[in-house]
Design an enzyme around this catalytic site. Structure first.
Site, short mmCIF file in Angstrom:
data_model
loop_
_atom_site.label_atom_id
_atom_site.label_comp_id
_atom_site.label_asym_id
_atom_site.label_seq_id
_atom_site.Cartn_x
_atom_site.Cartn_y
_atom_site.Cartn_z
N LYS A 44 11.92 -18.00 2.23
CA LYS A 44 11.29 -17.22 1.16
C LYS A 44 12.00 -17.41 -0.17
CE LYS A 44 9.15 -13.76 4.13
NZ LYS A 44 9.01 -12.32 4.48
N VAL A 84 3.86 -4.46 -6.29
CA VAL A 84 2.95 -5.11 -5.34
C VAL A 84 3.35 -4.83 -3.90
CG1 VAL A 84 1.88 -7.32 -4.72
CG2 VAL A 84 2.66 -6.95 -7.07
N ALA A 85 4.63 -4.65 -3.65
CA ALA A 85 5.14 -4.47 -2.27
C ALA A 85 4.50 -3.27 -1.60
CB ALA A 85 6.65 -4.32 -2.30
N THR A 86 4.27 -3.40 -0.30
CA THR A 86 3.77 -2.27 0.49
C THR A 86 4.28 -2.41 1.92
OG1 THR A 86 1.77 -0.96 0.98
CG2 THR A 86 1.61 -3.34 1.29
N TYR A 168 -2.62 2.11 7.07
CA TYR A 168 -2.65 1.30 5.86
C TYR A 168 -3.51 1.97 4.79
CZ TYR A 168 -3.76 -2.53 2.67
OH TYR A 168 -3.96 -3.29 1.54
N LYS A 172 -2.06 3.48 1.16
CA LYS A 172 -2.50 2.98 -0.14
C LYS A 172 -3.17 4.08 -0.96
CE LYS A 172 -1.87 -0.68 -1.21
NZ LYS A 172 -0.62 -1.30 -1.76
N VAL A 198 -9.10 -10.23 -0.85
CA VAL A 198 -8.65 -11.31 -1.74
C VAL A 198 -8.73 -12.64 -1.01
CG1 VAL A 198 -6.82 -12.15 -3.24
CG2 VAL A 198 -7.11 -9.68 -2.89
#
Length: 337
Positions: A44, A84-86, A168, A172, A198
């Site tokens: 990564k 952006v992280a979740t 989830y 959110k 997406v």
């Protein structure tokens, strides 16, 4: 705004949206503080370091959403923060009881770090359209229009739900609502972008889950097929958007002189059956199962125009999303043909 002197933070920079957004920001000349869970994860780290201009414009920070205080250093000195992280995998030995508690806690902490920094002008949060369902609160049918006023009822029993999908959606939804509570975060400008399914290609070496969900009628994968059906059940139809448009929408919301509030991000809104027919029309070699051509026909209209009214333009139509998603899946081995 001088891009050369502007620092921005991207949390979750090694995910699908995070990596694509980081790449575009670097290409546009911004200095990016990118966070990932483990700086010891060589693959990564190398992915991020391989991006254009990373040698001079990219700074990596280790920050785990389950340890939200770790984000302060990455946010320090930045003008804008893209959260952006979740959390997607919950561990029983976590200090949080579930994924939702971790997501909301991290969101609060990141917003507080933005205020504490004294430099952050705007926090832009990547949410999901699964937080924006047009389902009526009692579960008895759908509203006529899907737009930014829609919020997902969290106590309904849905046919295609499972423990992960429900958690989830709740995480959110509650994290986004937390950020839009202006009374808590004062003068910090907050933008939330509830993104559709997406599609498109990726810098990652594997097929992102969102792309796999979009293509599930071709792969017949049980998990992603259920995810697609669940999304249609929540949304009434499928809101779909290209990764390039998602990233450009994020950057548009940063570069605009004044932005705040909630925006839905999708430029196609079709049924799963219509999507299956598109696959069959353009890629007949995949022999989409005949059963995929049948499904509910709902008259819900896409009513979100807020971002377009601000001047944003979507550049990718449904055919482009299909083409680039299939290109991605073929390259990564998700599709064999």
């Amino acid at each position: 705004m001088e891009k050369a002197n502007c620092r921005v933070c991207v949390t979750g920079a090694t995910g699908f949206i995070g990596s694509s957004l980081t790449k575009k920001l670097l290409e546009k000349g911004y200095t990016v503080h990118a966070t990932l869970r483990n700086l010891g994860d060589v693959s990564k780290v190398e992915l991020l370091k391989s991006l254009p201009h990373a040698d001079t414009k990219l700074v990596l920070f280790e920050a785990d959403i389950y340890k939200p205080n770790e984000f302060e250093q990455a946010i320090h000195g930045c003008s804008f923060v893209f959260h952006v992280a979740t959390p997607l995998q919950h561990s029983d030995d976590s200090q949080f009881k579930n994924m939702t508690e971790a997501a909301v806690s991290a969101t609060k902490s990141i917003a507080e770090c933005c205020i504490k920094s004294g430099t952050v002008k705007r926090l832009i949060y990547t949410s999901s359209v699964n937080a924006a369902s047009p389902l009526k609160d009692d579960g008895n049918g759908y509203k006529d229009t899907m737009d930014e006023t829609c919020w997902t009822p969290l106590d309904l029993s849905l046919a295609y739900s499972n423990e992960f999908l429900k958690e989830y959606t709740v995480s959110k939804t509650l994290a986004e609502k937390e950020l839009l509570n202006s009374e808590k975060y004062g003068e910090l400008e907050v933008v939330t972008l509830a993104c559709g399914i997406v599609g498109g290609d990726t810098v990652l070496s594997y097929t992102p889950t969102s792309v796999a969900v979009f293509l599930s009628q071709l792969t017949n994968n049980t998990f992603t097929d259920q995810f697609l059906k669940y999304t249609e059940e929540i949304q009434g139809k499928l809101p779909i958007v290209h990764i390039n448009d998602v990233c450009e929408a994020h950057i548009f919301c940063m570069e605009n002189p004044s932005m705040s509030g909630r925006f839905l991000i999708a430029n196609s809104f079709i049924s799963a059956a219509e999507l299956a027919r598109c696959f069959q029309l353009h890629y007949p070699e995949f022999n989409v199962k005949a059963e995929k051509f049948d499904g509910p026909r709902r008259g819900i209209k896409w009513g979100s125009t807020k971002l377009i009214e601000k001047g944003f333009e979507y550049k990718s139509d449904l055919k482009m999303i299909i083409d680039d998603s299939i290109k991605c899946a073929r390259r990564t081995g998700e599709l064999q043909q």
